[in-house]
Design a protein around this motif. Structure first.
Motif, PDB file in Angstrom:
ATOM      1  N   ASN A  70      51.236  48.618  35.180  1.00 29.37           N
ATOM      2  CA  ASN A  70      52.672  48.353  35.206  1.00 29.37           C
ATOM      3  C   ASN A  70      53.001  46.961  34.681  1.00 29.37           C
ATOM      4  OD1 ASN A  70      53.518  50.870  36.246  1.00 29.37           O
ATOM      5  ND2 ASN A  70      52.911  50.250  38.307  1.00 29.37           N
ATOM      6  N   TYR A  71      52.161  45.993  35.026  1.00 31.01           N
ATOM      7  CA  TYR A  71      52.385  44.640  34.497  1.00 31.01           C
ATOM      8  C   TYR A  71      52.156  44.606  32.989  1.00 31.01           C
ATOM      9  CZ  TYR A  71      51.932  39.601  33.801  1.00 31.01           C
ATOM     10  OH  TYR A  71      52.086  38.306  33.355  1.00 31.01           O
ATOM     11  N   LEU A  72      51.090  45.249  32.529  1.00 26.48           N
ATOM     12  CA  LEU A  72      50.839  45.300  31.089  1.00 26.48           C
ATOM     13  C   LEU A  72      51.977  46.021  30.360  1.00 26.48           C
ATOM     14  CD1 LEU A  72      47.038  46.141  31.247  1.00 26.48           C
ATOM     15  CD2 LEU A  72      48.063  43.933  30.623  1.00 26.48           C
ATOM     16  N   LYS A  73      52.534  47.020  31.003  1.00 29.78           N
ATOM     17  CA  LYS A  73      53.682  47.716  30.423  1.00 29.78           C
ATOM     18  C   LYS A  73      54.871  46.769  30.277  1.00 29.78           C
ATOM     19  CE  LYS A  73      56.900  51.505  31.531  1.00 29.78           C
ATOM     20  NZ  LYS A  73      57.194  52.579  32.525  1.00 29.78           N
ATOM     21  N   GLN A  74      55.093  45.923  31.272  1.00 31.92           N
ATOM     22  CA  GLN A  74      56.182  44.946  31.173  1.00 31.92           C
ATOM     23  C   GLN A  74      55.989  44.028  29.965  1.00 31.92           C
ATOM     24  OE1 GLN A  74      57.560  42.862  34.839  1.00 31.92           O
ATOM     25  NE2 GLN A  74      55.970  44.054  35.856  1.00 31.92           N
ATOM     26  N   ILE A  75      54.768  43.546  29.764  1.00 30.19           N
ATOM     27  CA  ILE A  75      54.508  42.647  28.640  1.00 30.19           C
ATOM     28  C   ILE A  75      54.700  43.378  27.319  1.00 30.19           C
ATOM     29  CG2 ILE A  75      52.782  41.194  27.510  1.00 30.19           C
ATOM     30  CD1 ILE A  75      51.527  40.764  30.274  1.00 30.19           C
ATOM     31  N   ALA A  76      54.150  44.593  27.224  1.00 31.83           N
ATOM     32  CA  ALA A  76      54.273  45.349  25.980  1.00 31.83           C
ATOM     33  C   ALA A  76      55.728  45.652  25.656  1.00 31.83           C
ATOM     34  CB  ALA A  76      53.462  46.642  26.073  1.00 31.83           C
ATOM     35  N   PRO A 118      46.943  40.656  28.456  1.00 26.07           N
ATOM     36  CA  PRO A 118      45.849  40.036  29.218  1.00 26.07           C
ATOM     37  C   PRO A 118      45.155  41.022  30.151  1.00 26.07           C
ATOM     38  CG  PRO A 118      47.925  39.511  30.262  1.00 26.07           C
ATOM     39  CD  PRO A 118      48.268  40.319  29.031  1.00 26.07           C
ATOM     40  N   THR A 119      44.393  41.940  29.583  1.00 26.41           N
ATOM     41  CA  THR A 119      43.738  42.961  30.402  1.00 26.41           C
ATOM     42  C   THR A 119      42.573  42.401  31.214  1.00 26.41           C
ATOM     43  OG1 THR A 119      42.252  43.614  28.605  1.00 26.41           O
ATOM     44  CG2 THR A 119      44.373  44.761  28.750  1.00 26.41           C
ATOM     45  N   HIS A 120      42.281  41.106  31.035  1.00 23.63           N
ATOM     46  CA  HIS A 120      41.218  40.461  31.826  1.00 23.63           C
ATOM     47  C   HIS A 120      41.798  39.540  32.882  1.00 23.63           C
ATOM     48  CE1 HIS A 120      42.539  37.483  29.156  1.00 23.63           C
ATOM     49  NE2 HIS A 120      41.422  37.128  28.562  1.00 23.63           N
ATOM     50  N   GLY A 121      43.122  39.523  33.070  1.00 23.06           N
ATOM     51  CA  GLY A 121      43.722  38.716  34.118  1.00 23.06           C
ATOM     52  C   GLY A 121      44.769  37.750  33.581  1.00 23.06           C
ATOM     53  N   ASP A 122      45.617  37.249  34.484  1.00 26.59           N
ATOM     54  CA  ASP A 122      46.718  36.381  34.094  1.00 26.59           C
ATOM     55  C   ASP A 122      47.090  35.492  35.273  1.00 26.59           C
ATOM     56  OD1 ASP A 122      48.616  35.312  32.415  1.00 26.59           O
ATOM     57  OD2 ASP A 122      50.002  37.006  32.515  1.00 26.59           O
ATOM     58  N   GLY A 123      47.840  34.459  35.017  1.00 22.61           N
ATOM     59  CA  GLY A 123      48.264  33.571  36.086  1.00 22.61           C
ATOM     60  C   GLY A 123      48.878  32.303  35.542  1.00 22.61           C
ATOM     61  N   HIS A 124      49.155  31.372  36.446  1.00 25.38           N
ATOM     62  CA  HIS A 124      49.798  30.110  36.090  1.00 25.38           C
ATOM     63  C   HIS A 124      48.804  29.001  35.782  1.00 25.38           C
ATOM     64  CE1 HIS A 124      53.996  31.183  37.145  1.00 25.38           C
ATOM     65  NE2 HIS A 124      53.401  32.058  37.946  1.00 25.38           N
ATOM     66  N   TYR A 125      47.539  29.169  36.215  1.00 27.53           N
ATOM     67  CA  TYR A 125      46.534  28.136  36.038  1.00 27.53           C
ATOM     68  C   TYR A 125      45.236  28.780  35.562  1.00 27.53           C
ATOM     69  CZ  TYR A 125      49.776  25.878  39.324  1.00 27.53           C
ATOM     70  OH  TYR A 125      50.894  25.404  39.947  1.00 27.53           O
ATOM     71  N   GLY A 133      47.857  30.776  42.098  1.00 29.26           N
ATOM     72  CA  GLY A 133      48.862  31.172  41.107  1.00 29.26           C
ATOM     73  C   GLY A 133      48.461  32.345  40.248  1.00 29.26           C
ATOM     74  N   ALA A 134      47.391  33.046  40.654  1.00 29.66           N
ATOM     75  CA  ALA A 134      46.937  34.192  39.862  1.00 29.66           C
ATOM     76  C   ALA A 134      47.888  35.368  40.028  1.00 29.66           C
ATOM     77  CB  ALA A 134      45.525  34.592  40.283  1.00 29.66           C
ATOM     78  N   ARG A 135      47.842  36.267  39.080  1.00 28.70           N
ATOM     79  CA  ARG A 135      48.754  37.408  39.069  1.00 28.70           C
ATOM     80  C   ARG A 135      47.955  38.694  38.957  1.00 28.70           C
ATOM     81  NH1 ARG A 135      53.720  36.688  35.192  1.00 28.70           N
ATOM     82  NH2 ARG A 135      54.239  35.296  36.935  1.00 28.70           N
ATOM     83  N   SER A 173      49.278  33.765  22.483  1.00 24.76           N
ATOM     84  CA  SER A 173      49.336  34.071  23.904  1.00 24.76           C
ATOM     85  C   SER A 173      49.720  32.818  24.662  1.00 24.76           C
ATOM     86  CB  SER A 173      47.986  34.614  24.406  1.00 24.76           C
ATOM     87  OG  SER A 173      46.949  33.697  24.126  1.00 24.76           O
ATOM     88  N   GLY A 174      50.134  32.995  25.922  1.00 19.24           N
ATOM     89  CA  GLY A 174      50.480  31.871  26.778  1.00 19.24           C
ATOM     90  C   GLY A 174      50.499  32.322  28.225  1.00 19.24           C
TER      91      GLY A 174
END
Length: 397
Positions: free
Chosen positions: A43-49, A23-30, A36-38, A343-344
């Motif tokens: 580093n976060y994208l690295k965690q997902i990959a 999600p290089t355009h943003g992520d969150g819970h809602y 609830g945005a993240r 995705s989710g």
């Protein structure tokens, strides 16, 4: 569930490749709110990959556009941080010369040890296209795409190219450093219009659709199959969907409602006004599913159109318990779809949820993380009272 031949005559897929989404355009819970945005950084994208790599996903899709971090740079940064994960990265005909794109492709394919996939994106937002310097109307963009792909693919095959088309001219074009994958990475392409199908039939290996109801998808694939056969070619097929999987159907539907719980009609209307300017037929088909209203969002059994209220592109999610979602995936497989780009929200947690709950229920065309992990490989569950190993139970599939 038995996978049988579809009415269109396309052979059903016997095994599935499952990709996740970065999600290089943003992520969150809602959706549609900063609540609830993240924060999304490298580093976060690295965690997902790395999670997707460890869990055994076939690959990841990186989105493209001005709302996203550049997909080529992100893929380059992450490819060396993973071992088996493939990266589906966009080329944009009309924004980049085919020769430069071919060099970028060959370089990243070598650097990733042959783990590059290419997503051909023609673009559906005229305003964004003009901001990027592309003023060609819809039909002309597909003319450009056809010429681009002829030159681009020839270069990746190792040919010296001299080409004079309506939009692209190349003299003595060549690659000095070839891609690792012979002939170049496979080309993925999605488009619902007549010109899009015509270009796809000539040039690509995998035809993609967004997550429409199975009946609509079957009709769309039949049209694509006919277009390809008219050119003496065949496709394989993929679909782009969100997923909301929980232990029970009730919990999954509650999670879907929660995802859009901060949306008001004003925000939805603002988003739909932007999507209405797109000349993408696929985007028009997505918008038609919900009509910009949050009532009756289940457009097909367990297919929910709530994401598309404020998100462009893929706007539907499979919602349900693991067995239900697996059954719906197999329904799409029966139509001939062998690739699922999922995705989710949030993407890190949901990558684990889907892999752990649904992978064991699917015939996969890639190695998922082993379910029965030996205690010798590491901690399997938290030690009870600092003393007792947790009871080991055979998971059901």
């Amino acid at each position: 569930m038995t996978i049988t031949k579809s009415a269109s005559g396309i052979e059903p897929a016997q095994a599935a490749k499952v990709l996740w989404f970065l999600p290089t355009h943003g992520d969150g819970h809602y959706l549609g709110t900063s609540e609830g945005a993240r924060h999304v950084d490298i580093n976060y994208l690295k965690q997902i990959a790395q999670a997707a790599d460890t869990l055994g996903y076939f690959g990841v899709l990186l989105p493209t556009g001005r709302s996203c971090e550049d997909s080529w740079i992100v893929a380059s940064a992450l490819a060396l941080q993973t071992q088996n994960l493939r990266y589906l990265v966009a080329v944009r005909p009309g924004l980049l010369s085919p020769a430069v794109a071919a060099r970028m492709t060959a370089t990243l394919d070598r650097a990733s040890n042959g783990r590059l996939l290419i997503n051909v994106v023609t673009g559906g937002d005229p305003v964004e296209n003009k901001g990027d310097g592309l003023f060609a109307p819809h039909a002309e963009r597909y003319e450009i795409t056809r010429e681009f792909l002829h030159v681009y693919s020839a270069l990746l095959r190792g040919e010296t190219v001299n080409y004079s088309g309506k939009h692209i001219q190349v003299e003595d074009g060549k690659l000095l450093f070839p891609p690792l994958q012979e002939g170049g990475p496979p080309l993925y392409f999605g488009g619902s219009s007549g010109p899009a199908l015509d270009v796809a039939a000539e040039t690509v290996e995998k035809y993609l659709t967004w997550g429409e109801p199975p009946k609509d998808v079957a009709e769309k694939l039949a049209a694509a199959d006919a277009a390809a056969k008219a050119k003496g070619r065949t496709f394989s097929y993929g679909i782009r969907l969100h997923v909301i999987v929980r232990d029970t159907n009730e919990e999954a539907w509650a999670a879907a409602d929660k995802l859009i719980s901060h949306l008001d009609q004003e925000t939805i209307d603002a988003a739909q006004k932007i999507f209405a300017r797109y000349d993408s037929v696929g985007q028009q088909r997505m918008a038609k599913l919900h009509g910009g209203r949050r009532e009756n969002l289940e457009v097909s059994p367990n297919l929910w159109a709530g994401v598309g209220l404020v998100r462009g592109g893929a706007g539907t999610a499979l919602v349900g318990d693991p067995e239900t979602v697996a059954a719906r995936i197999k329904e799409y497989m029966s139509l001939g779809i062998d690739t699922f780009i999922l995705s989710g929200y949030p993407h890190l947690e949901e990558a684990y949820t889907f892999a752990e709950k649904v992978f064991p229920l699917l015939p996969l065309d890639h190695a998922a993380r082993p379910r029965n992990i030996s205690a010798k490989t590491g901690t399997l569950g938290e030690i009870v009272a600092n003393y007792l190993p947790p009871e080991r139970r055979q998971a059901q599939s």
